[in-house]
Scaffold this motif. Structure first.
Motif, PDB file in Angstrom:
ATOM      1  N   SER A  75       0.829  -1.208   0.000  1.00 48.40           N
ATOM      2  CA  SER A  75       0.000   0.000   0.000  1.00 48.40           C
ATOM      3  C   SER A  75       0.865   1.261   0.000  1.00 48.40           C
ATOM      4  O   SER A  75       0.409   2.324  -0.406  1.00 48.40           O
ATOM      5  CB  SER A  75      -0.955   0.001   1.187  1.00 48.40           C
ATOM      6  N   THR A 131       4.760  -2.392  -8.287  1.00 48.74           N
ATOM      7  CA  THR A 131       3.631  -2.687  -7.407  1.00 48.74           C
ATOM      8  C   THR A 131       2.315  -2.551  -8.158  1.00 48.74           C
ATOM      9  O   THR A 131       1.406  -3.386  -8.003  1.00 48.74           O
ATOM     10  CB  THR A 131       3.632  -1.758  -6.182  1.00 48.74           C
ATOM     11  N   ALA A 132       2.184  -1.531  -8.961  1.00 53.31           N
ATOM     12  CA  ALA A 132       0.954  -1.339  -9.732  1.00 53.31           C
ATOM     13  C   ALA A 132       0.713  -2.518 -10.672  1.00 53.31           C
ATOM     14  O   ALA A 132      -0.428  -2.983 -10.833  1.00 53.31           O
ATOM     15  CB  ALA A 132       1.028  -0.035 -10.528  1.00 53.31           C
ATOM     16  N   TRP A 186      -2.142  -4.845  -0.354  1.00 50.77           N
ATOM     17  CA  TRP A 186      -2.078  -3.455  -0.803  1.00 50.77           C
ATOM     18  C   TRP A 186      -3.251  -2.626  -0.256  1.00 50.77           C
ATOM     19  O   TRP A 186      -3.308  -1.426  -0.459  1.00 50.77           O
ATOM     20  CB  TRP A 186      -2.057  -3.383  -2.329  1.00 50.77           C
ATOM     21  N   THR A 203       3.526   1.610  -1.868  1.00 50.52           N
ATOM     22  CA  THR A 203       4.079   1.790  -3.218  1.00 50.52           C
ATOM     23  C   THR A 203       3.055   1.476  -4.301  1.00 50.52           C
ATOM     24  O   THR A 203       3.420   1.184  -5.437  1.00 50.52           O
ATOM     25  CB  THR A 203       5.309   0.879  -3.411  1.00 50.52           C
ATOM     26  N   ALA A 204       1.777   1.547  -3.974  1.00 51.01           N
ATOM     27  CA  ALA A 204       0.722   1.108  -4.894  1.00 51.01           C
ATOM     28  C   ALA A 204       0.744   1.827  -6.237  1.00 51.01           C
ATOM     29  O   ALA A 204       0.311   1.272  -7.251  1.00 51.01           O
ATOM     30  CB  ALA A 204      -0.642   1.299  -4.237  1.00 51.01           C
ATOM     31  N   GLU A 205       1.272   3.049  -6.246  1.00 54.89           N
ATOM     32  CA  GLU A 205       1.275   3.820  -7.495  1.00 54.89           C
ATOM     33  C   GLU A 205       2.596   3.707  -8.257  1.00 54.89           C
ATOM     34  O   GLU A 205       2.729   4.294  -9.338  1.00 54.89           O
ATOM     35  CB  GLU A 205       0.960   5.283  -7.190  1.00 54.89           C
ATOM     36  N   LEU A 206       3.556   2.955  -7.710  1.00 51.52           N
ATOM     37  CA  LEU A 206       4.830   2.778  -8.405  1.00 51.52           C
ATOM     38  C   LEU A 206       4.737   1.594  -9.371  1.00 51.52           C
ATOM     39  O   LEU A 206       3.909   0.691  -9.188  1.00 51.52           O
ATOM     40  CB  LEU A 206       5.947   2.578  -7.387  1.00 51.52           C
ATOM     41  N   PRO A 207       5.599   1.547 -10.407  1.00 49.62           N
ATOM     42  CA  PRO A 207       5.394   0.625 -11.532  1.00 49.62           C
ATOM     43  C   PRO A 207       5.291  -0.862 -11.166  1.00 49.62           C
ATOM     44  O   PRO A 207       4.340  -1.539 -11.579  1.00 49.62           O
ATOM     45  CB  PRO A 207       6.616   0.892 -12.430  1.00 49.62           C
ATOM     46  N   TYR A 214      11.678   2.430  -1.584  1.00 51.66           N
ATOM     47  CA  TYR A 214      10.787   3.443  -1.007  1.00 51.66           C
ATOM     48  C   TYR A 214      11.108   3.651   0.469  1.00 51.66           C
ATOM     49  O   TYR A 214      11.228   4.790   0.939  1.00 51.66           O
ATOM     50  CB  TYR A 214       9.337   3.002  -1.185  1.00 51.66           C
TER      51      TYR A 214
END
Length: 239
Positions: free
Chosen positions: A105, A113-114, A170, A107-111, A199
């Motif tokens: 959760s 992890t997304a 996440w 790094t949810a918006e990083l490549p 991160y």
């Protein structure tokens, strides 16, 4: 003055002391406790994820009812509750060691992890309509491109049932832990965990890599990083 407490928090699969075979020798220098997270039992039926209950289990092991406190070493999904506790009770957690932390959760918006969430979210959305065997096979195939065998033993069937009941990591309500010395140990094999580690390193954590897949703490190098961090932290606190 007694030995400092170290609480070990397992991920999925093995739990209790069985999840930390390399670290048993730390009992020579520390007061080590190997907890069992909520829903993990060799005899009882699995239940769903409960981060609040996991925090209570860790806090109790740290002596939460009567002061105390100590170090927390957590693996994979166990790192989620460990981080949550460190935010809520910084008086209890002296240091954090996070091994391949599933703290997605953050790094949810990083490549990486997304991409992982996009792959796994449909599976979690459908898991209650699937059998334990089906979700185990699908989960293993998606994370490793391997085929999982149908669980043949009672323990294996219980592990498969537990997997189906876990909440998506996440979705955990995580935030950065202020002021708690943190070591992040990864195996260098999966960009997803390296992204989380990078991160956390950006927020002040120490990041170390020891080749060993998802369980780098099972290697001599990974174990040495954990021991060095704990001993150095103890020396710095004493000074």
């Amino acid at each position: 003055m007694g030995a400092e407490r170290v609480v070990f928090v397992h991920g999925s699969g093995s739990f209790g002391a069985a999840a930390w075979p390399r670290q048993h020798g730390l009992s020579i220098d520390f007061d080590c406790l190997y907890v069992r997270r909520h829903g993990f039992s060799a005899t009882e039926e699995p239940v769903g994820t409960d981060h609040d209950r996991d925090q209570e289990i860790i806090a109790d092991a740290l002596g939460g009812g009567g002061g105390g406190g100590g170090h927390v070493v957590a693996h994979s999904q166990g790192a989620v509750a460990a981080m949550m506790l460190a935010v809520d009770r910084p008086d209890l957690v002296r240091t954090l060691t996070l091994v391949e932390p599933a703290c997605f959760s953050l790094t949810a918006e990083l490549p990486a992890t997304a991409a992982h969430i996009a792959l796994m979210e449909p599976l979690f959305a459908e898991r209650h309509a699937m059998s334990d065997d089906d979700i185990l096979r699908t989960f293993v195939r998606r994370v490793s491109d391997a085929d999982a065998r149908t669980p043949a033993t009672t323990d294996a069937r219980r592990d498969a049932a537990r997997l189906r009941l876990q909440s998506p990591p996440w979705e955990a309500p995580l935030s950065i832990v202020p002021g708690v010395p943190t070591l992040v140990l990864t195996g260098g094999w999966e960009p997803l965990y390296e992204e989380v580690a990078a991160y956390l390193a950006g927020t002040g954590a120490i990041h170390r890599t020891a080749p060993g897949g998802h369980r780098p703490h099972d290697t001599a190098e990974g174990d040495a990083f954990i021991r060095s961090f704990l001993r150095t932290s103890r020396q710095q606190a004493a000074a």
